[in-house]
Scaffold this motif. Structure first.
Motif, PDB file in Angstrom:
ATOM      1  N   LEU A  98       3.611  -2.302  -1.359  1.00  0.00           N
ATOM      2  CA  LEU A  98       4.314  -1.849  -0.159  1.00  0.00           C
ATOM      3  C   LEU A  98       3.461  -2.077   1.084  1.00  0.00           C
ATOM      4  O   LEU A  98       3.959  -2.529   2.126  1.00  0.00           O
ATOM      5  N   ARG A  99       2.165  -1.794   0.975  1.00  0.00           N
ATOM      6  CA  ARG A  99       1.266  -2.010   2.123  1.00  0.00           C
ATOM      7  C   ARG A  99       1.221  -3.498   2.489  1.00  0.00           C
ATOM      8  O   ARG A  99       1.273  -3.853   3.674  1.00  0.00           O
ATOM      9  N   THR A 100       1.133  -4.356   1.477  1.00  0.00           N
ATOM     10  CA  THR A 100       1.107  -5.797   1.723  1.00  0.00           C
ATOM     11  C   THR A 100       2.391  -6.264   2.401  1.00  0.00           C
ATOM     12  O   THR A 100       2.367  -7.091   3.322  1.00  0.00           O
ATOM     13  N   MET A 101       3.514  -5.729   1.962  1.00  0.00           N
ATOM     14  CA  MET A 101       4.807  -6.116   2.522  1.00  0.00           C
ATOM     15  C   MET A 101       4.891  -5.717   4.002  1.00  0.00           C
ATOM     16  O   MET A 101       5.353  -6.514   4.840  1.00  0.00           O
ATOM     17  N   LEU A 102       4.428  -4.521   4.337  1.00  0.00           N
ATOM     18  CA  LEU A 102       4.463  -4.067   5.725  1.00  0.00           C
ATOM     19  C   LEU A 102       3.528  -4.895   6.601  1.00  0.00           C
ATOM     20  O   LEU A 102       3.875  -5.273   7.726  1.00  0.00           O
ATOM     21  N   VAL A 103       2.321  -5.180   6.078  1.00  0.00           N
ATOM     22  CA  VAL A 103       1.365  -5.993   6.838  1.00  0.00           C
ATOM     23  C   VAL A 103       1.941  -7.387   7.090  1.00  0.00           C
ATOM     24  O   VAL A 103       1.833  -7.932   8.204  1.00  0.00           O
ATOM     25  N   SER A 104       2.556  -7.974   6.073  1.00  0.00           N
ATOM     26  CA  SER A 104       3.145  -9.312   6.215  1.00  0.00           C
ATOM     27  C   SER A 104       4.297  -9.311   7.217  1.00  0.00           C
ATOM     28  O   SER A 104       4.464 -10.257   7.995  1.00  0.00           O
ATOM     29  N   PHE A 105       5.084  -8.239   7.198  1.00  0.00           N
ATOM     30  CA  PHE A 105       6.172  -8.122   8.172  1.00  0.00           C
ATOM     31  C   PHE A 105       5.611  -8.065   9.586  1.00  0.00           C
ATOM     32  O   PHE A 105       6.154  -8.682  10.518  1.00  0.00           O
ATOM     33  N   GLY A 106       4.507  -7.340   9.750  1.00  0.00           N
ATOM     34  CA  GLY A 106       3.851  -7.274  11.057  1.00  0.00           C
ATOM     35  C   GLY A 106       3.356  -8.633  11.506  1.00  0.00           C
ATOM     36  O   GLY A 106       3.474  -9.000  12.685  1.00  0.00           O
ATOM     37  N   GLN A 107       2.793  -9.412  10.575  1.00  0.00           N
ATOM     38  CA  GLN A 107       2.316 -10.755  10.902  1.00  0.00           C
ATOM     39  C   GLN A 107       3.476 -11.673  11.266  1.00  0.00           C
ATOM     40  O   GLN A 107       3.323 -12.581  12.094  1.00  0.00           O
ATOM     41  N   LEU A 108       4.630 -11.442  10.666  1.00  0.00           N
ATOM     42  CA  LEU A 108       5.810 -12.253  10.957  1.00  0.00           C
ATOM     43  C   LEU A 108       6.360 -11.955  12.343  1.00  0.00           C
ATOM     44  O   LEU A 108       6.731 -12.858  13.096  1.00  0.00           O
ATOM     45  N   ALA A 153       8.462 -11.376   0.792  1.00  0.00           N
ATOM     46  CA  ALA A 153       9.271 -11.528  -0.417  1.00  0.00           C
ATOM     47  C   ALA A 153       8.439 -11.324  -1.674  1.00  0.00           C
ATOM     48  O   ALA A 153       8.953 -10.839  -2.695  1.00  0.00           O
ATOM     49  N   GLY A 154       7.151 -11.683  -1.617  1.00  0.00           N
ATOM     50  CA  GLY A 154       6.284 -11.589  -2.792  1.00  0.00           C
ATOM     51  C   GLY A 154       6.308 -10.226  -3.474  1.00  0.00           C
ATOM     52  O   GLY A 154       6.591 -10.128  -4.679  1.00  0.00           O
TER      53      GLY A 154
END
Length: 436
Positions: free
Chosen positions: A144-154, A274-275
């Motif tokens: 979940l943390r990775t998904m949020l961080v990736s969304f922020g990078q997007l 998505a990962g």
């Protein structure tokens, strides 16, 4: 489906949301700074050199940050460091407000100061997350943390472009300042258990003893040594692919526009969102050692498949656009695989390392991977200039596959040693540590 208990974990949710907000602000500011420096100097090379210089504090301070991260109250540390960033950014914002321009030297200084606080923040944060969730929830928590961080990078480049175009650098700094302030406020409500190392003697002799004990725990743990060794090799080989290779391939070889290069970066960020969605359920059913083996094998072959994008059979179609579409598809798959591997490595580290040594171990891991990246960038950057880029991608992929072959047995049995084994070994050698 995400664990409902995890979503109801107040400490965890406050932590990841606060972390997401501060990272979002930092990513927006970094993107805006790249635009500002280019407008100021006309050179993106100067901004790249600024990012390279920011590596120096990490090399010099990581060993110190690791020990101090284990010594002090983790909750107080991350709150103080977030507020420190608020005051740093406030100082530069005031200067920019009165003088209407931030000289390049001050931009360098700001980046370095923020990097220093980030080093110490990461050391403490590496202990906080596994402290507020149960061991069996580590993987989902990291996902979940990775998904949020990736969304922020997007989203950061989109917001950054809007903010810079409408308001300029000053507002971007204030947005980042506000993000750190909100992060600090959220962290005030988190309950973080204390670790044994917080009671250690805080002196020069105590620092030396704890620093050496941190090195010993790495030396005595085959799983940790394996993770660090693999991380160094993979970052040496794969990191230049993202920072140099893909940009060179899209712009110089395939002749695509900056907009299409930006779309590629968006696809990579989307794949990292998505990962966790696609892989978390499968990862829970697999041994983490087997995840690493399968993940790195898939990564190696996918990187080698990039080489086909310059093959004459598709390279000549529609002025390179077919090769570009093929590249988008492969890069999406690479992003998904890399995200799964990163989640597994974080989870494995949390399950293997005792909390009182997590700060030292995570900073050593970060130090070695950071050192490996610029070395790989220089070597592979040179190779892109002198040989067919397709051969360089094949070399990148072969290095990953060779790493799997060398470390196969270690990765397969990587979970055989747990925290109790490591702590027992460390205690057996404590007399030697005291003598040193």
């Amino acid at each position: 489906m995400m664990n409902k208990k995890l979503l109801k974990n107040k400490n965890y949710m406050l932590l990841v949301i606060g972390n997401f907000v501060s990272l979002m602000g930092s990513n927006i500011q970094q993107f805006v700074l790249s635009l500002y420096v280019f407008d100021l100097t006309g050179s993106t090379t100067l901004f790249a050199s600024m990012l390279a210089i920011s590596i120096l504090p990490r090399i010099l301070l990581s060993p110190i940050a690791g020990v101090f991260g284990d010594w002090f109250d983790k909750k107080k540390s991350i709150i103080i460091l977030d507020f420190t960033n608020v005051f740093i950014l406030l100082g530069f914002a005031v200067y920019l407000f009165f003088y209407n321009e931030l000289p390049l030297g001050l931009i360098y200084l700001m980046v370095i100061l923020l990097e220093i606080t980030e080093i110490f923040f990461h050391s403490s944060m590496s202990v906080v997350l596994p402290s507020v969730v149960k061991k069996e929830e580590y993987l989902e928590a990291n996902s979940l943390r990775t998904m949020l961080v990736s969304f922020g990078q997007l989203m950061a480049p989109i917001f950054g472009a809007l903010i810079y175009g409408a308001f300029g650098l000053l507002i971007a700094i204030f947005v980042n300042l506000l993000s750190f302030f909100l992060s600090a406020i959220s962290e005030m409500f988190i309950k973080v258990p204390k670790t044994e190392s917080e009671n250690n003697t805080r002196s020069l002799a105590g620092f030396k003893k704890d620093f050496l004990s941190g090195l010993k725990i790495i030396k005595n743990s085959k799983p940790i040594r394996t993770i660090i060794s693999i991380a160094v090799v993979i970052n040496f080989s794969v990191a230049p692919l993202f920072s140099v290779g893909l940009i060179f391939l899209v712009r110089e070889v395939l002749g695509q526009s900056d907009i299409r290069l930006g779309l590629l970066q968006t696809i990579l960020s989307a794949s990292m969102i998505a990962g966790p969605i696609l892989l978390t359920k499968k990862l829970k059913k697999m041994r983490l050692g087997d995840v690493l083996i399968k993940g790195f094998i898939a990564l190696g072959f996918l990187v080698m498949l990039i080489a086909y994008s310059v093959h004459p059979s598709i390279f000549t179609l529609n002025d390179g656009f077919v090769s570009y579409l093929y590249l988008l598809f492969i890069c999406f798959l690479i992003g998904v695989v890399v995200t799964g591997v990163n989640i597994s490595v974080s989870t494995l580290l949390q399950k293997t390392v005792p909390l009182e040594f997590m700060g030292r171990t995570s900073t050593v891991l970060g130090l070695f991977t950071v050192i490996a990246i610029p070395i790989g960038q220089m070597i592979f950057g040179y190779l892109y200039d002198i040989i067919n880029p397709g051969y360089v991608f094949l070399i990148n992929g072969l290095i990953v596959l060779l790493t799997v072959l060398i470390y196969y047995q270690r990765m397969h049995h990587i979970e055989d040693k747990n925290k109790e084994n490591i702590k027992q070994k460390l205690n057996e050698r404590s007399v030697l540590a005291n003598e040193v």
